[in-house]
Design an enzyme around this catalytic site. Structure first.
Site, PDB file in Angstrom:
ATOM      1  N   CYS A  70       1.564  13.399 -19.759  1.00 38.42           N
ATOM      2  CA  CYS A  70       2.568  14.050 -20.597  1.00 38.42           C
ATOM      3  C   CYS A  70       3.954  13.543 -20.226  1.00 38.42           C
ATOM      4  O   CYS A  70       4.426  13.777 -19.105  1.00 38.42           O
ATOM      5  CB  CYS A  70       2.492  15.568 -20.428  1.00 38.42           C
ATOM      6  N   PRO A  71       4.638  12.857 -21.124  1.00 35.42           N
ATOM      7  CA  PRO A  71       5.998  12.378 -20.802  1.00 35.42           C
ATOM      8  C   PRO A  71       7.002  13.514 -20.678  1.00 35.42           C
ATOM      9  O   PRO A  71       8.010  13.370 -19.983  1.00 35.42           O
ATOM     10  CB  PRO A  71       6.330  11.453 -21.981  1.00 35.42           C
TER      11      PRO A  71
END
Length: 247
Positions: A70-71
């Site tokens: 997840c950025p």
């Protein structure tokens, strides 16, 4: 305020918690050794690769039961922090839905003089409405994605691979129990971003360490039933031999 605080706390917990990095000393558990003759190895880490784990190129490590990187969290979502990520989605979705309901009520149903605001406030509300709509749609999509993974046992990466090879119908994964996500402390700890305590840590992570494997083997040996040894029947010596024995 409480919902926003819980969402921020879950975000921080997801970002700072180890998602389930596979250590270099990881080895298959005793159950995996009994069920399989061969085991996967990671070509990047050169270590044992547990089932449902993947190597993250960004984190440069293997993650147990990895769902995706997840950025927004700057971290992977795996077996160790899936609870915190799920709670973050729930609280963010609730905040967005509550804000949209509040904006809609004041816009459509409030006709009093108290509902007349300064033009700057009106523009800020419009901007907030756009942000809340985006957050609501995004978290709704992610919640459906995570819930589908829990019900089917197939993570995001595995599902994309299976769809690319058209092998979704050949999946034999089992649903993930809630106790493997929220732990066994009790349902009252589920809404809070506290680390879960798993009933069987090795089974959830998919690997074992040599020290724990030795303890597991000793435990299994201890549980193995010990056959009863029947005492040998006494034998009586002849009288002539008894006479020769010293008294």
């Amino acid at each position: 305020d409480i919902l926003c605080f819980m969402a921020l706390a879950c975000h921080a917990k997801t970002s700072l918690t180890d998602p389930g990095s596979v250590p270099i000393a990881a080895i298959p558990s005793e159950r995996q050794r009994l069920l399989k003759d061969s085991h996967s190895m990671c070509g990047q880490c050169q270590t044992f690769k547990p089932p449902m784990s993947h190597h993250c190129r960004i984190c440069n490590r293997c993650i147990s039961r990895m769902d995706h990187h997840c950025p927004w969290m700057n971290n992977c979502v795996g077996a160790n922090n899936l609870k915190h990520f799920l709670l973050f989605l729930v609280y963010t979705w609730t905040c967005a839905a509550y804000s949209l309901a509040l904006f809609g009520w004041n816009y459509f149903f409030c006709a009093d003089e108290d509902c007349t605001f300064h033009p700057i406030v009106v523009h800020l509300v419009r901007v907030m409405t756009v942000l809340c709509v985006g957050a609501f749609l995004f978290t709704s999509s992610m919640l459906m994605n995570v819930c589908y993974g829990l019900m089917t046992g197939i993570g995001t990466i595995d599902r994309l691979k299976k769809k690319a090879t058209n092998t979704m119908n050949q999946s034999d994964e089992e649903p993930i129990p809630l106790k493997d996500v929220f732990g066994i402390q009790g349902w009252y700890t589920w809404p809070f971003p506290v680390d879960p305590i798993f009933e069987d840590y090795d089974q959830v992570m998919g690997y074992c360490l040599p020290q724990r494997l030795d303890r597991e083997r000793q435990f299994m040996e201890y549980k193995r039933p010990i056959p009863e040894i029947q005492p040998a029947s006494s034998m009586e010596l002849p009288k002539c031999i008894n006479d020769l024995l010293p008294v």
